[in-house]
Design a protein around this motif. Structure first.
Motif, PDB file in Angstrom:
ATOM      1  N   GLU A   1     -35.775  -7.459  41.622  1.00  0.00           N
ATOM      2  CA  GLU A   1     -36.877  -7.614  40.675  1.00  0.00           C
ATOM      3  C   GLU A   1     -37.231  -9.066  40.381  1.00  0.00           C
ATOM      4  N   LEU A   2     -36.187  -9.915  40.246  1.00  0.00           N
ATOM      5  CA  LEU A   2     -36.405 -11.278  39.745  1.00  0.00           C
ATOM      6  C   LEU A   2     -35.922 -12.383  40.669  1.00  0.00           C
ATOM      7  N   GLY A   3     -35.281 -12.039  41.780  1.00  0.00           N
ATOM      8  CA  GLY A   3     -34.791 -13.049  42.711  1.00  0.00           C
ATOM      9  C   GLY A   3     -33.602 -13.831  42.198  1.00  0.00           C
ATOM     10  N   LEU A   4     -32.866 -13.262  41.249  1.00  0.00           N
ATOM     11  CA  LEU A   4     -31.726 -13.957  40.654  1.00  0.00           C
ATOM     12  C   LEU A   4     -30.401 -13.418  41.180  1.00  0.00           C
ATOM     13  N   HIS A   5     -29.448 -14.334  41.332  1.00  0.00           N
ATOM     14  CA  HIS A   5     -28.062 -13.959  41.594  1.00  0.00           C
ATOM     15  C   HIS A   5     -27.361 -14.044  40.246  1.00  0.00           C
TER      16      HIS A   5
END
Length: 135
Positions: free
Chosen positions: A59-63
C-alpha cells in the motif's frame, strides 16, 4: 460485500518521532471515505504479522518492523453483514517514505497529531485509540 463468516484483517499503528500517527483515507468499503491505520486482509497461510508487513509494503512502499500488538479489533455490522477481526500492531518504519502505491484503495495519506485527528475514523482506529464514536 456480504459475509457468511468472520474475516481476518490487520493494521499498523505507525508513529513518527514527533508522535504523529500515519493514517490513510479509504477509497473502498468497508468504511470508504474514513481515515484509518494502513493494513488489509490476511491471506491464507500468512500470520497476521506477515500480512501487516506485506500490506504496508504493497500500500505505502514501506518496510516496517512489527513491535507488538496494539489492539485486537472486533468489528461487527449485522445490518450490512460484515464481521472482521483485525489485530493492529505497533510498527516502526525501517526504510522508505510513505507513498500511495494502491490508489484504487487509498485516496490520501497523512501524519496526524493525536490531538487533531480527523472526525471520520475507521472503527479499528477508534477502538485502538480508545475513542468514542461520533454520532
Amino acid at each position: 460485500m456480504q459475509q457468511n463468516e468472520p474475516r481476518v484483517g490487520c493494521g499498523a499503528y505507525i508513529q513518527d518521532t514527533n508522535k504523529k500517527v500515519l493514517l490513510v483515507k479509504r477509497r473502498r468499503d468497508p468504511e470508504a471515505g474514513s481515515w484509518g491505520f494502513p493494513g488489509g486482509k490476511v491471506d491464507f497461510g500468512e500470520t497476521t504479522e506477515q500480512a501487516t508487513i506485506r500490506e504496508i509494503k504493497e500500500e505505502l512502499g514501506l518496510h516496517i518492523e512489527v513491535r507488538g500488538l496494539a489492539h485486537l479489533v472486533e468489528f461487527i455490522d449485522t445490518q450490512n453483514r460484515e464481521h472482521w477481526l483485525a489485530p493492529v500492531y505497533h510498527a516502526s518504519i525501517q526504510a522508505g517514505t510513505p507513498q500511495i502505491k494502491e490508489p484504487e484503495a487509498i485516496t490520501e495519506l497523512k501524519w496526524f497529531d493525536l490531538s487533531s485527528l480527523p472526525h471520520r475514523l475507521t472503527e479499528a482506529t477508534r477502538q485502538t485509540l480508545n475513542l468514542t464514536p461520533l454520532d
